[in-house]
Design a protein around this motif. Structure first.
Motif: not given
Lengths: 270, 289
Positions: A29-35
């Motif tokens: 996933x991307x920065x700060x996010x989650x699956x």
């Protein structure tokens, strides 16, 4: 059936969801996010023959925080993912990642024990000097980052592509508003400071770099340059797409399946 | 946005902010360079000595910067856009971005960035932004120049040109009801007591705001702005006419900047996004030609 796993990685809980049987596919996933960003992929790709593996990086989603505090070095994430994939017994998975996830995917391809069969790196390149590290460090201080929620929301709306209908763009933006600012900002410091330019030549698996034409985080010429430094790598600039292709492109799972199909055909020819 | 189909002798009323006009290609010859040395009297080594020019990193003798300015207006004349309606060129701001050498083929792109009625005669001022680029798109020169041009008719009682006369007091007064009608703007400024400055090219206006209300609109306010948003006429024009409000993306890429209190600026980010919705809605009230 989607399965949840609470694994022990580095002495802390590492959360991962898996679904399907077939070719292992690791989604970052991307920065700060989650699956959660891969929810569509996780549900649909198993039918196309994949064993989909979607972790939450340390400090994100349902994974514990990293013991040493928020991670500011993307290679730590790559090493953590190596332990996680070993724990799951994955043999040479395909890897797809977006933004910091894309950069981590390139890091994984260049070094370490995962040895992916093929990589799709989206919204990522080797070197991102545009951000100010000092500015990011300052904004780790809460008082120095007013209206964080508004800025995350409207900033995300500005970073998705023009082809995504407004209501869906608002969903992506609202998901970003859920983030822990300290984790997101630390991830961005990692994105800014991780320089892969020298390591691209070490990559010897098939790679496709995908950039969105509406993505203000990236300079398409820098992505094209990164592709030119990786043996046989493909580069695609997608019109009307922004920083989050897996949440923007209609029927993304089928698209990803086509990309990996091409990359695996290349692997066979080689 | 494309140019009107008939491009012979356009009047003030025939233009619209955001219109672009693309010229044909102009080849630069050795004769041009020689002529310009004679005409200007500037025979510097960089213009005549190929070895010296190459040692300074250029492909060959560099054609004078003002030659580029001159051909921009030659290419404009070739299009006969304001023939014979043009009255006077009012100013010139220019940047020399890259070198021009003999053999280059150049093209000029003009964007209309402002329209304002003259108060003293039947005419109007057009803000114009120019890009001079090589055939492959590499920009070599860029700048702006206002033009006084004839108006076909006397000024109407309701002047729609103010809809895009960005950061002037009449424009801000027209913007005010749109802002106050937007609940998002009053909510975003409900805890604010300060003044927002807006600047477009050389125009600046201030909005004095208190708890969701606009107390005053003017060129100056008693305590001055807590922060000012700056952009060129081109930056304002492009976002006003863009197919979506991507203010934050454009700011990230440097089209807009701020001065003053960085924290008040960050705090008012949502208010600015909403303000841009209003700017775009107001600009859309300018009649389509």
């Amino acid at each position: 059936m989607i399965q949840s796993h609470y694994l022990e990685v580095d002495g802390a809980i590492g959360f991962v969801e898996t679904c399907g049987s077939g070719i292992p596919l690791l989604c970052i996933h991307t920065a700060g996010q989650s699956g959660v960003q891969w929810r569509q992929v996780l549900r649909e790709l198993p039918d196309l023959g994949y064993h989909v593996v979607v972790p939450d990086l340390p400090g994100h989603g349902r994974s514990d925080n990293a013991a040493a505090g928020p991670v500011v070095d993307l290679s730590e994430y790559a090493d953590w993912l190596a332990q996680l994939t070993a724990e799951l017994g994955l043999d040479r998975p395909l890897v797809v990642g977006c933004s910091i996830g894309g950069k981590i995917a390139l890091d994984i391809a260049a070094r370490g024990p995962i040895r992916p069969r093929a990589v799709v790196a989206m919204a990522a390149d080797a070197y991102n000097p545009q951000l100010s590290v000092t500015g990011l460090q300052r904004s780790l201080e809460d008082a120095a980052a007013p209206s964080r929620a508004d800025r995350t929301f409207f900033g995300t709306l500005s970073s998705v592509g023009r082809h995504l209908p407004q209501e869906q763009a608002a969903v992506v933006a609202a998901m970003h508003r859920r983030e822990d600012p300290v984790i997101s900002t630390s991830d961005l410091i990692g994105w800014r400071t991780h320089d892969l330019r020298e390591q691209l030549a070490d990559i010897n698996c098939p790679v496709r770099l995908v950039a969105g034409g509406d993505d203000f985080w990236l300079d398409p010429t820098a992505v094209a340059w990164a592709a030119s430094q990786i043996r046989g790598a493909e580069f695609e600039l997608m019109d009307g797409v922004g920083h989050y292709p897996m949440e923007e492109i209609p029927e993304f799972p089928q698209q990803l399946h086509r990309w990996f199909g091409k990359l695996l055909a290349k692997e066979r020819t080689a | 946005m494309s140019a009107p189909s008939s491009t012979a002798g356009l009047f003030f009323e025939d233009f619209r902010v955001g219109q672009t006009f693309i010229s044909g290609l102009r080849s630069v010859t050795q004769e041009d360079l020689d002529d310009f040395i004679r005409l200007s009297g500037d025979g510097g080594a960089i213009h005549q000595d190929a070895d010296y020019a190459r040692s300074m990193g250029f492909e060959g003798p560099v054609v004078h910067g003002p030659f580029g300015v001159a051909i921009v207006f030659g290419l404009l004349f070739e299009q006969r856009l304001v023939e014979p309606t043009a009255i006077a060129m009012l100013d010139l701001q220019w940047r020399f971005v890259g070198a021009v050498v003999v053999g280059d083929r150049l093209r000029s792109t003009m964007t209309i960035t402002r329209r304002r009625r003259s108060t003293s005669r039947q005419a109007g001022v057009l803000g114009r932004h120019f890009i001079l680029a090589k055939e492959d798109g590499t920009v070599v020169q860029e700048g702006s120049s206002a033009l006084l041009v004839q108006a076909r008719d006397a000024a109407p009682s309701v002047d729609t040109a103010i809809c895009t006369d960005f950061c002037t007091v009449p424009w801000a007064r027209a913007l005010e009801p749109l802002l106050l009608a937007d609940a998002r703007f009053t909510a975003a400024t409900s805890s604010y007591d300060g003044t927002i400055g807006l600047s477009c090219g050389r125009e600046t206006v201030q909005l004095r705001i208190y708890r969701g209300r606009i107390l005053e609109v003017g060129r100056s306010t008693p305590s001055g702005p807590s922060f000012t948003l700056h952009g060129s006429e081109l930056a304002w024009t492009e976002l006003a006419r863009a197919d979506r409000n991507d203010f934050i993306a454009r700011t990230s890429k440097g089209a807009f900047s701020m001065s003053g209190s960085a924290y008040e600026y960050l705090r008012m980010n949502k208010a600015l996004v909403v303000l841009w919705d209003a700017v775009r809605a107001l600009a859309a009230q300018e009649p389509v030609i």
